[in-house]
Design an enzyme around this catalytic site. Structure first.
Site, PDB file in Angstrom:
ATOM      1  N   ASN A 207      30.243 -51.247  25.602  1.00  0.00           N
ATOM      2  CA  ASN A 207      31.014 -50.990  26.559  1.00  0.00           C
ATOM      3  C   ASN A 207      30.393 -50.535  27.785  1.00  0.00           C
ATOM      4  O   ASN A 207      29.244 -49.940  27.748  1.00  0.00           O
ATOM      5  CB  ASN A 207      32.339 -50.630  26.336  1.00  0.00           C
ATOM      6  CG  ASN A 207      32.269 -49.163  25.929  1.00  0.00           C
ATOM      7  OD1 ASN A 207      31.786 -48.168  26.669  1.00  0.00           O
ATOM      8  ND2 ASN A 207      32.349 -48.888  24.833  1.00  0.00           N
ATOM      9  N   ASP A 276      36.333 -50.052  19.325  1.00  0.00           N
ATOM     10  CA  ASP A 276      37.492 -49.942  18.225  1.00  0.00           C
ATOM     11  C   ASP A 276      37.106 -50.612  16.864  1.00  0.00           C
ATOM     12  O   ASP A 276      37.521 -50.279  15.932  1.00  0.00           O
ATOM     13  CB  ASP A 276      38.765 -50.557  18.827  1.00  0.00           C
ATOM     14  CG  ASP A 276      39.512 -49.666  20.023  1.00  0.00           C
ATOM     15  OD1 ASP A 276      39.285 -48.644  19.851  1.00  0.00           O
ATOM     16  OD2 ASP A 276      39.801 -50.291  21.087  1.00  0.00           O
ATOM     17  N   PRO A 302      36.969 -45.640  12.671  1.00  0.00           N
ATOM     18  CA  PRO A 302      38.017 -44.807  12.516  1.00  0.00           C
ATOM     19  C   PRO A 302      38.309 -44.020  13.892  1.00  0.00           C
ATOM     20  O   PRO A 302      37.538 -44.120  14.798  1.00  0.00           O
ATOM     21  CB  PRO A 302      37.149 -43.396  11.658  1.00  0.00           C
ATOM     22  CG  PRO A 302      35.757 -43.827  11.893  1.00  0.00           C
ATOM     23  CD  PRO A 302      35.715 -45.422  12.130  1.00  0.00           C
ATOM     24  N   PHE A 320      41.655 -38.928  26.379  1.00  0.00           N
ATOM     25  CA  PHE A 320      41.174 -39.663  27.738  1.00  0.00           C
ATOM     26  C   PHE A 320      42.059 -41.309  27.257  1.00  0.00           C
ATOM     27  O   PHE A 320      41.881 -41.626  26.075  1.00  0.00           O
ATOM     28  CB  PHE A 320      39.981 -40.151  28.087  1.00  0.00           C
ATOM     29  CG  PHE A 320      39.440 -38.790  29.078  1.00  0.00           C
ATOM     30  CD1 PHE A 320      39.194 -37.610  28.731  1.00  0.00           C
ATOM     31  CD2 PHE A 320      39.254 -39.250  30.505  1.00  0.00           C
ATOM     32  CE1 PHE A 320      38.674 -36.766  29.670  1.00  0.00           C
ATOM     33  CE2 PHE A 320      38.648 -38.171  31.314  1.00  0.00           C
ATOM     34  CZ  PHE A 320      38.629 -36.988  30.858  1.00  0.00           C
ATOM     35  N   LYS A 334      50.041 -43.141  24.210  1.00  0.00           N
ATOM     36  CA  LYS A 334      48.685 -42.988  23.521  1.00  0.00           C
ATOM     37  C   LYS A 334      48.681 -41.334  23.101  1.00  0.00           C
ATOM     38  O   LYS A 334      48.203 -41.073  22.037  1.00  0.00           O
ATOM     39  CB  LYS A 334      47.539 -43.130  24.352  1.00  0.00           C
ATOM     40  CG  LYS A 334      46.238 -43.515  23.596  1.00  0.00           C
ATOM     41  CD  LYS A 334      45.331 -44.190  24.742  1.00  0.00           C
ATOM     42  CE  LYS A 334      45.276 -45.535  24.466  1.00  0.00           C
ATOM     43  NZ  LYS A 334      44.336 -46.323  25.608  1.00  0.00           N
ATOM     44  N   LYS A 338      48.720 -40.182  19.318  1.00  0.00           N
ATOM     45  CA  LYS A 338      47.325 -39.335  18.936  1.00  0.00           C
ATOM     46  C   LYS A 338      47.657 -38.049  18.611  1.00  0.00           C
ATOM     47  O   LYS A 338      46.911 -37.285  18.475  1.00  0.00           O
ATOM     48  CB  LYS A 338      46.210 -39.605  19.813  1.00  0.00           C
ATOM     49  CG  LYS A 338      45.768 -40.877  19.978  1.00  0.00           C
ATOM     50  CD  LYS A 338      44.415 -41.314  20.245  1.00  0.00           C
ATOM     51  CE  LYS A 338      44.138 -42.768  20.608  1.00  0.00           C
ATOM     52  NZ  LYS A 338      42.705 -43.173  20.652  1.00  0.00           N
TER      53      LYS A 338
HETATM   54  N1  CTP Z   1      39.227 -42.592  20.542  1.00  0.00           N
HETATM   55  C1  CTP Z   1      38.341 -41.867  19.557  1.00  0.00           C
HETATM   56  N2  CTP Z   1      38.172 -42.829  18.503  1.00  0.00           N
HETATM   57  C2  CTP Z   1      38.316 -44.120  18.589  1.00  0.00           C
HETATM   58  C3  CTP Z   1      39.118 -44.607  19.790  1.00  0.00           C
HETATM   59  C4  CTP Z   1      39.502 -43.747  20.809  1.00  0.00           C
HETATM   60  O1  CTP Z   1      38.071 -40.705  19.373  1.00  0.00           O
HETATM   61  N3  CTP Z   1      37.979 -45.000  17.700  1.00  0.00           N
HETATM   62  C5  CTP Z   1      39.645 -41.405  21.660  1.00  0.00           C
HETATM   63  C6  CTP Z   1      38.767 -41.673  23.096  1.00  0.00           C
HETATM   64  O2  CTP Z   1      37.590 -40.686  23.062  1.00  0.00           O
HETATM   65  C7  CTP Z   1      39.932 -41.264  23.935  1.00  0.00           C
HETATM   66  C8  CTP Z   1      41.141 -41.740  23.449  1.00  0.00           C
HETATM   67  O3  CTP Z   1      40.641 -41.802  21.961  1.00  0.00           O
HETATM   68  O4  CTP Z   1      39.915 -39.974  24.326  1.00  0.00           O
HETATM   69  C9  CTP Z   1      41.863 -43.167  23.747  1.00  0.00           C
HETATM   70  O5  CTP Z   1      40.768 -44.035  23.846  1.00  0.00           O
HETATM   71  P1  CTP Z   1      41.102 -45.611  24.489  1.00  0.00           P
HETATM   72  O6  CTP Z   1      39.864 -46.473  24.211  1.00  0.00           O
HETATM   73  O7  CTP Z   1      41.732 -45.507  25.740  1.00  0.00           O
HETATM   74  O8  CTP Z   1      42.220 -45.850  23.610  1.00  0.00           O
HETATM   75  P2  CTP Z   1      42.268 -46.616  21.938  1.00  0.00           P
HETATM   76  O9  CTP Z   1      42.765 -45.394  21.215  1.00  0.00           O
HETATM   77  O10 CTP Z   1      40.774 -47.189  21.889  1.00  0.00           O
HETATM   78  O11 CTP Z   1      43.378 -47.657  22.395  1.00  0.00           O
HETATM   79  P3  CTP Z   1      43.514 -48.976  23.062  1.00  0.00           P
HETATM   80  O12 CTP Z   1      42.011 -49.725  23.138  1.00  0.00           O
HETATM   81  O13 CTP Z   1      44.446 -49.654  22.359  1.00  0.00           O
HETATM   82  O14 CTP Z   1      43.731 -48.591  24.529  1.00  0.00           O
END
Ligand code: CTP
Length: 390
Positions: A207, A276, A302, A320, A334, A338
């Site tokens: 990304n 993800d 994970p 974040f 979120k 979390k």
């Molecule tokens: N995060 C993480 N591990 C993942 C996905 C996210 O540690 N596999 C953490 C990111 O570093 C951030 C937070 O979770 O602090 C939210 O990440 P974000 O990408 O906004 O959310 P997602 O959990 O991926 O949810 P979505 O894609 O549905 O918005």
């Protein structure tokens, strides 16, 4: 950082020419810079160079009788917020470690009331010379900050420790030197950047995260006195000085690195834009264009933040949320999903890749919007907020 009065001492090594760039960077950042040089330093670069860059008279001789210099060794170091010596030669370190007052710079160091920072530069053999290392240990024991030296190719052609930090690195460290030490003695673990999920040997899913916010937070934690480990996905950013950097590629590697480190940490800040999903069966060879469109089977990665937050001895967790719409609503759900005490919400389209950012902090007390500002300032504000919640 507010404008500071910086007394810049320059001693006689070839790295003295880099002090000119440092002077320019500090003046550009709005600081009042006054320069003093050893006699040997004036053989490498002229005082006129520093007078032009700093806009102030440059002194190098204790016997200089110009009016401003009447009691220079006392006056100049007394009115400074910090005395920094760049480069500091082995001879300079020896004099400072022994309390000598035999030239203008060592006399000023003896008479100062402000903090002293030395940035050594010398041949690797001279650096490793036991008496020099003893002098460095003595200076540290006396409360002097010793920045560097770095390891690398030296002016003499040899490779090893003794290379002076770059002017940008020194300016960056100096920028944080005056920050409040909100996190003194704390260990902070961060994730930053994107992850890269391979499809084959040359392609992958990633990304547009630049890593700038995570790196700025790592620096802000360092400047707040923390011991910082940064697990970073692939970025084009230089490693932050004074931060332990663990480079990784995929979400799984980031997950493993975080789980390995987290036991030592009191604070975990997940800034990384973690992919993800990953490709289930990555090809061991470069995929060839064929008659059929390849189908990529994806499996979920994970969730690093959620895993850490649910550990029995979880550190204080900060997440974040990068959303493209319904920012506060999505971010709040979120945070609850979390189970993190603090979540930083930002708009993905505004934040990713940019130098500035506008965020809202979400915690048990509610929402705390911050103004649009440089990511370094956003980072400082987040660190100050974390400190209030610990
Ligand atoms: N995060 C993480 N591990 C993942 C996905 C996210 O540690 N596999 C953490 C990111 O570093 C951030 C937070 O979770 O602090 C939210 O990440 P974000 O990408 O906004 O959310 P997602 O959990 O991926 O949810 P979505 O894609 O549905 O918005």
């Amino acid at each position: 950082m507010k404008s500071k009065r910086i007394l810049l001492g320059i001693t006689g090594g070839i790295a003295a020419y880099k002090a000119a760039e440092l002077t320019r960077l500090l003046v550009k950042a709005g600081h009042h810079v006054e320069v003093v040089m050893s006699e040997a330093a004036t053989r490498f670069v002229t005082p006129l160079t520093f007078q032009a860059l700093s806009g102030h008279a440059v002194y190098s001789d204790v016997w200089d009788a110009r009016p401003d210099n009447a009691m220079a060794h006392i006056e100049m170091s007394r009115r400074a917020d910090v005395f920094i010596i760049v480069p500091a030669t082995a001879d300079c370190l020896f004099k400072l470690a022994h309390g000598a007052a035999s030239d203008l710079i060592s006399t000023m160091a003896s008479a100062r009331t402000c903090p002293l920072i030395v940035v050594p530069a010398m041949n690797r053999q001279m650096w490793e010379n036991p008496p020099n290392l003893r002098n460095v240990a003595q200076l540290k024991a006396d409360g002097v900050s010793v920045w560097g030296p770095a390891h690398g190719v030296q002016a003499c052609g040899e490779t090893g420790p003794g290379r002076m930090l770059e002017p940008e690195e020194i300016a960056d460290l100096l920028h944080g030197f005056f920050d409040e030490k909100h996190l003194a003695g704390r260990r902070v673990l961060l994730t930053a950047g994107p992850t890269f999920e391979p499809i084959d040997t040359v392609r992958g899913i990633t990304n547009i995260s630049s890593g700038k916010m995570g790196y700025a937070l790592a620096r802000a934690c360092r400047d707040a006195g923390a011991d910082v480990t940064l697990v970073s996905g692939p970025t084009a950013l230089p490693p932050p000085m004074g931060v332990r950097l663990l480079p990784v590629q995929s979400a799984n590697e980031m997950y493993q690195a975080v789980l390995h480190e987290v036991g030592h940490s009191q604070i975990f800040i997940a800034v990384a834009a973690v992919a993800d999903y990953r490709v289930k069966n990555r090809s061991e060879h470069k995929l060839k264009k064929g008659e059929h469109l390849p189908q990529l089977e994806l499996v979920e990665n994970p969730d690093i933040l959620a895993t850490v937050a649910s550990l029995p001895a979880a550190p204080f967790c900060v997440g974040f949320a990068a959303e493209s719409q319904n920012l506060l609503e999505f971010a709040d759900s979120k945070r609850r999903r979390k189970k993190v005490p603090l979540l930083v919400a930002n708009l993905a389209q505004q934040a990713m890749g940019a130098d500035d950012n506008q965020v809202v902090l979400l915690d048990d007390a509610g929402q705390h919007p911050l103004p649009l500002q440089a990511k370094s300032d956003v980072a400082r504000a987040i660190v100050a907020h974390i400190a209030t919640l610990l």
